[in-house]
Structures are given as structure tokens and as C-alpha cells.
Write an enzyme that holds these catalytic residues in place. Structure first.
Site, PDB file in Angstrom:
ATOM      1  N   GLU A 201      63.645  63.366  23.862  1.00 55.83           N
ATOM      2  CA  GLU A 201      63.123  63.534  22.489  1.00 55.83           C
ATOM      3  C   GLU A 201      61.641  63.914  22.511  1.00 55.83           C
ATOM      4  OE1 GLU A 201      65.136  63.597  19.902  1.00 55.83           O
ATOM      5  OE2 GLU A 201      66.668  62.031  20.014  1.00 55.83           O
ATOM      6  N   ASN A 261      66.340  68.139  14.718  1.00 54.42           N
ATOM      7  CA  ASN A 261      67.684  67.936  15.267  1.00 54.42           C
ATOM      8  C   ASN A 261      68.019  68.959  16.340  1.00 54.42           C
ATOM      9  OD1 ASN A 261      68.258  65.758  13.535  1.00 54.42           O
ATOM     10  ND2 ASN A 261      68.655  67.208  11.873  1.00 54.42           N
TER      11      ASN A 261
HETATM   12  P1  NAD Z   1      68.978  51.717  22.207  1.00 52.17           P
HETATM   13  O1  NAD Z   1      68.436  51.187  20.956  1.00 52.17           O
HETATM   14  O2  NAD Z   1      70.431  51.516  22.476  1.00 52.17           O
HETATM   15  O3  NAD Z   1      68.146  51.112  23.413  1.00 52.17           O
HETATM   16  C1  NAD Z   1      68.475  51.510  24.715  1.00 52.17           C
HETATM   17  C2  NAD Z   1      68.757  50.303  25.645  1.00 52.17           C
HETATM   18  O4  NAD Z   1      67.512  49.792  26.079  1.00 52.17           O
HETATM   19  C3  NAD Z   1      69.492  49.155  24.999  1.00 52.17           C
HETATM   20  O5  NAD Z   1      70.348  48.582  25.939  1.00 52.17           O
HETATM   21  C4  NAD Z   1      68.367  48.187  24.657  1.00 52.17           C
HETATM   22  O6  NAD Z   1      68.802  46.868  24.575  1.00 52.17           O
HETATM   23  C5  NAD Z   1      67.448  48.395  25.818  1.00 52.17           C
HETATM   24  N1  NAD Z   1      66.042  48.124  25.578  1.00 52.17           N
HETATM   25  C6  NAD Z   1      65.325  48.451  24.489  1.00 52.17           C
HETATM   26  N2  NAD Z   1      64.039  48.178  24.683  1.00 52.17           N
HETATM   27  C7  NAD Z   1      63.942  47.638  25.904  1.00 52.17           C
HETATM   28  C8  NAD Z   1      62.855  47.170  26.672  1.00 52.17           C
HETATM   29  N3  NAD Z   1      61.596  47.253  26.236  1.00 52.17           N
HETATM   30  N4  NAD Z   1      63.112  46.654  27.893  1.00 52.17           N
HETATM   31  C9  NAD Z   1      64.387  46.615  28.373  1.00 52.17           C
HETATM   32  N5  NAD Z   1      65.448  47.076  27.712  1.00 52.17           N
HETATM   33  C10 NAD Z   1      65.217  47.588  26.488  1.00 52.17           C
HETATM   34  O7  NAD Z   1      68.742  53.287  22.351  1.00 52.17           O
HETATM   35  P2  NAD Z   1      67.525  54.237  21.945  1.00 52.17           P
HETATM   36  O8  NAD Z   1      67.595  55.335  22.920  1.00 52.17           O
HETATM   37  O9  NAD Z   1      66.270  53.508  21.756  1.00 52.17           O
HETATM   38  O10 NAD Z   1      67.959  54.769  20.512  1.00 52.17           O
HETATM   39  C11 NAD Z   1      69.106  55.555  20.343  1.00 52.17           C
HETATM   40  C12 NAD Z   1      69.528  55.450  18.895  1.00 52.17           C
HETATM   41  O11 NAD Z   1      68.490  55.954  18.075  1.00 52.17           O
HETATM   42  C13 NAD Z   1      70.757  56.245  18.577  1.00 52.17           C
HETATM   43  O12 NAD Z   1      71.619  55.444  17.813  1.00 52.17           O
HETATM   44  C14 NAD Z   1      70.256  57.401  17.750  1.00 52.17           C
HETATM   45  O13 NAD Z   1      71.179  57.868  16.825  1.00 52.17           O
HETATM   46  C15 NAD Z   1      69.067  56.793  17.086  1.00 52.17           C
HETATM   47  N6  NAD Z   1      68.055  57.754  16.668  1.00 52.17           N
HETATM   48  C16 NAD Z   1      67.617  57.681  15.395  1.00 52.17           C
HETATM   49  C17 NAD Z   1      66.632  58.527  14.964  1.00 52.17           C
HETATM   50  C18 NAD Z   1      66.079  58.395  13.577  1.00 52.17           C
HETATM   51  O14 NAD Z   1      65.337  59.272  13.148  1.00 52.17           O
HETATM   52  N7  NAD Z   1      66.358  57.321  12.884  1.00 52.17           N
HETATM   53  C19 NAD Z   1      66.089  59.468  15.850  1.00 52.17           C
HETATM   54  C20 NAD Z   1      66.563  59.518  17.149  1.00 52.17           C
HETATM   55  C21 NAD Z   1      67.554  58.646  17.560  1.00 52.17           C
HETATM   56  N1  GLY Z   2      65.385  62.433  14.561  1.00 50.71           N
HETATM   57  C1  GLY Z   2      65.473  63.429  13.573  1.00 50.71           C
HETATM   58  C2  GLY Z   2      64.759  63.108  12.318  1.00 50.71           C
HETATM   59  O1  GLY Z   2      64.112  62.099  12.218  1.00 50.71           O
HETATM   60  O2  GLY Z   2      64.826  63.846  11.383  1.00 50.71           O
END
Ligand code: NAD
Ligand code: GLY
Length: 379
Positions: A201, A261
Site C-alpha cells: 500500500e 484502489n
Molecule cells: P490485519 O488487521 O489483519 O493485521 C495483520 C495481522 O497482524 C493480524 O494478525 C494482527 O493481529 C497482527 N498485528 C497487528 N498489529 C500487530 C503488531 N504491532 N504486532 C504484531 N502483530 C500485529 O491486517 P492489515 O493488513 O492491517 O489490514 C488489512 C485490512 O485492512 C483488510 O481488511 C482491508 O480490507 C482493510 N483496509 C481498509 C482500508 C480502508 O481504507 N479502510 C484500506 C486498506 C485496507
Molecule cells: N484504501 C482506499 C481508500 O481509502 O479509499
């Protein structure tokens, strides 16, 4: 697509440890605070809404690592601080987990001034934001992102959601946080695979919005992978500046915001097609960005040389360069559920130049050709 406001240039890459980036959507304004030791710094919490109750929503993995530090920071400000630990994993970004937040809030008598704190990655952040936006028609919330992905993307901009079996992030709302606190210390416990997924990202912002940042990433990727704190801090700051610039012009994704996106149309198909949780979101987006760049080349929008650069950078980062062999028909079927699709027509974020993106449909045969080229051959 011509952006209405000009993106501020990359600051001198004086790699500051502590930075504030303002997000201003016209209807809400808040700061992203980026630095080390922020959970323990009183200034992180100054000026947040005051209430008798604070609820920290986190998960079973993060709670033992970081919840005590957050609780200690909040206790001077809130008479009652409670913790809710959700199950960990993308496969739990669903109705039962969301409902458990409402159960906790209602069961412990939280009122409409209660402040929610999302301590975790994008999954916790998206669900906590969704719950905050719905509970009693909206209570304040603060994002405390603990993954690189969440610090550079999901915690900023107010998109909240849960998944549906037919599509990712299909049920949700726009609801902005009061503040985003990116404490770099939390990244010290992040597994390397998660850091790499977050880099996808970060990399995204270069090709879609900032050619100079793409070059900077090409030069600094090794330091990022080695978690050099100053280089990480700069990458987070620049990513947040770009995201704030986009969201400030188009909070509700009426146009420009869709460029964020980039890679997600292919990436969401990979995630949904395999079943949530098999590939990390960032891994699917990384592979999806390569497919989207290849599509841009096929459509005659950019040169092969950009595809070579993206392949090299994503490969050096350790991101997968081939998607699963679901077959073009299944990919296309899944992509028709994408939120950018209009009347069943899939719309792709493509690159028009290095640092410039737009959204447009593409002929199925070009999309299928890219999928054939960038999916692992069936075993
Ligand atoms: P996640 O929230 O699943 O975290 C990844 C893993 O890392 C999990 O197992 C978590 O428990 C662990 N973890 C988190 N912080 C940690 C730390 N400091 N130390 C050890 N372990 C840790 O995944 P992610 O990659 O953070 O987020 C992915 C999600 O975000 C997806 O659901 C995606 O759709 C969403 N997303 C949303 C937006 C938005 O604009 N709202 C943008 C991009 C992604
Ligand atoms: N991650 C895409 C958005 O925030 O629009």
C-alpha cells in the site's frame, strides 16, 4: 482525471521522527500523528473528546503486546477504560465480530459520549470505525493503527466495513476518526510478512500520485525492509500526505479517491476467490498492482518500462507476482462485484503516466489476457 488541488511536493527527505499530517474533508478535520513513543506521550491524547468511558477494541494477538500501554495512557483521561478482544483474522471481519462490539458497548452500559479506540491493523480499525459510526447513531473514535498497512492507509480517510462472502468490504459506511496515532514502536512486533504486505500500500502511492516518491521507494526499499526507523517514518508520512490530499478532495469516492484502489479490483478477486485470510490483503493488492500496470500497458496508456519497474520493485519487496490460477472467467465474475463496477461493467484503476491514474472500463479479452499472464499455472 484532473485533480483539483496540487499535491504538495515531497518535503526535503529530512527524515523526521515526529510529524503531523492534517486531514480536512470539509466536514471533518483531524490529525494523523506519526512518531515513536506516541502511546506514552501525553500530547497524543490532548484535545480528544472527553467522556467518562473509553473502550479499546483490539484483538487477541495485539492485546498482550500493546493494550497495557494504551490503557495506561487512557486511564488519566477516562474514569472507566474497558477492553474488548476480537478474534484475529480477516475471516472474522464479519457480522458476528461486529455484533460482539455492540454486545460489549450495550452490555457495559456505554453511552453516546463513549470514545472507542481501535488498537490494531486494518481489520480491527475497519470494524471499530463501523461500530462507532452505528452505535447510538455515532460515537467518537480514535485510530491507533499497529500495522504498516493500517498506518499508511486503512486508518486514514474514514472507510469502514465488514466483508460479505460475495465481496470484500461490501457492508460499511464512511465515518471519520477524531485522530490517528501512528506509533512506530508498535511496528517492532509486526511479523515481516505483514510489514511486506503493508509495503504494497506504500508502493501504491508512487505510481498513482507521485513519481518522485516511486523513485524514492526504489532507492530506499532495502532500508524499509530492514525497518530503518527514519526511513519508515518518512514513508508513512509521505503516504499519509498523499492519502490526505486525495481524501481532502473526494471523501466519498465520487471520483478521484477511486485511484487509491489501484490493484484492488484484481486483488479483491484474489482474496474473495481463495477465501479471506489465505493471502494477506496487501499481498493481493501487490499482485493486483502488477496486473493493473500490465493492463495499462495493454491499453496503450504507459510504456513497458513502467511494468518492468513495478515488477522489479514488487519482487524486491517480496510480494507475490503471480495470482492464484482461478481462471479468467472466475476472476471476471468476482470483479463484477467490485464497488467500482457500474451496471455490471468492471472499472479498473489504470496508470496514464508515472504518478497519474484514472478509472475506466477495459475489454474483457484484455483483462483475461493479463490474468492468463500473471496467474500461476494450474497444478
Ligand atoms: P490485519 O488487521 O489483519 O493485521 C495483520 C495481522 O497482524 C493480524 O494478525 C494482527 O493481529 C497482527 N498485528 C497487528 N498489529 C500487530 C503488531 N504491532 N504486532 C504484531 N502483530 C500485529 O491486517 P492489515 O493488513 O492491517 O489490514 C488489512 C485490512 O485492512 C483488510 O481488511 C482491508 O480490507 C482493510 N483496509 C481498509 C482500508 C480502508 O481504507 N479502510 C484500506 C486498506 C485496507
Ligand atoms: N484504501 C482506499 C481508500 O481509502 O479509499
Amino acid at each position: 482525471m484532473v485533480p483539483a488541488a496540487t499535491l504538495p511536493c515531497m518535503g526535503a527527505t529530512s527524515l523526521e521522527h515526529n510529524a503531523r499530517v492534517a486531514v480536512d474533508t470539509g466536514t471533518s478535520r483531524y490529525d494523523i500523528v506519526i512518531g515513536s513513543g506516541l502511546l506514552g506521550a501525553p500530547s497524543s491524547w490532548d484535545g480528544l473528546p472527553r467522556a467518562s468511558r473509553a473502550v479499546v477494541v483490539t484483538n487477541t494477538t495485539i492485546a498482550p503486546l500493546w493494550a497495557a500501554r494504551l490503557r495506561a495512557a487512557l486511564e488519566p483521561h477516562y474514569a472507566q477504560v474497558s477492553m474488548l478482544e476480537l478474534p484475529d483474522g480477516e475471516e472474522h471481519k464479519d457480522w458476528p465480530a461486529l455484533n460482539s462490539i455492540f454486545d460489549h458497548l450495550l452490555g457495559t452500559g456505554c453511552d453516546r459520549k463513549t470514545v472507542l479506540f481501535a488498537l490494531g491493523g486494518g481489520v480491527v480499525g475497519d470494524m471499530t470505525g463501523f461500530a462507532a459510526g452505528c452505535y447510538m447513531r455515532g460515537v467518537p473514535f480514535v485510530q491507533v493503527p499497529t500495522t504498516l498497512l493500517a498506518q499508511v492507509d486503512s486508518s486514514v480517510g474514514g472507510k469502514t466495513a465488514i466483508n460479505h462472502t460475495l465481496g470484500k468490504n461490501m457492508i460499511g459506511l464512511f465515518y471519520q476518526p477524531q485522530r490517528v496515532i501512528c506509533d512506530l514502536d508498535t511496528l517492532t512486533t509486526l511479523p515481516q510478512r505483514e510489514l511486506i504486505a503493508g509495503l504494497a500500500e506504500v508502493i501504491k502511492y508512487g505510481p498513482i500520485a507521485d513519481a518522485a516518491f516511486l523513485e524514492w521507494l526504489e532507492s530506499n526499499l532495502d532500508a524499509l525492509l530492514a525497518r530503518d526507523p527514519e526511513v519508515l517514518a518518512y514513508a508513512i508520512r509521505r503516504s499519509c500526505e498523499i492519502k490526505a490530499w486525495v481524501v481532502g478532495q473526494d471523501e466519498r469516492e465520487g471520483g478521484l479517491r477511486a485511484i487509491l484502489n489501484f490493484g484492488h479490483t484484481f486483488g479483491h478477486a484474489i482474496e474473495a476467490g481463495l477465501g479471506y485470510g489465505r493471502w494477506l490483503h496487501g499481498e493481493a493488492v501487490g499482485c493486483g498492482m502488477l496486473m493493473a500496470t500490465a493492463l495499462s500497458v495493454r491499453l496503450g496508456l504507459v510504456q513497458d518500462s513502467l511494468l518492468d519497474r513495478m515488477r522489479l520493485l514488487l519482487g524486491r519487496a517480496g510480494l507475490p507476482l503471480n495470482g492464484p490460477a482461478l481462471g479468467p472467467v472466475r476472476y471476471l465474475e468476482l470483479m463484477r462485484h467490485d464497488k467500482k463496477a457500474e451496471a455490471g461493467e468492471i472499472r479498473f484503476v489504470v496508470l496514464d503516466a508515472v504518478g497519474r491514474a484514472s478509472v475506466r472500463p477495459a475489454p474483457d479479452q484484455d483483462v483475461a489476457a493479463v490474468i492468463e499472464q500473471y496467474t500461476a499455472s494450474a497444478a
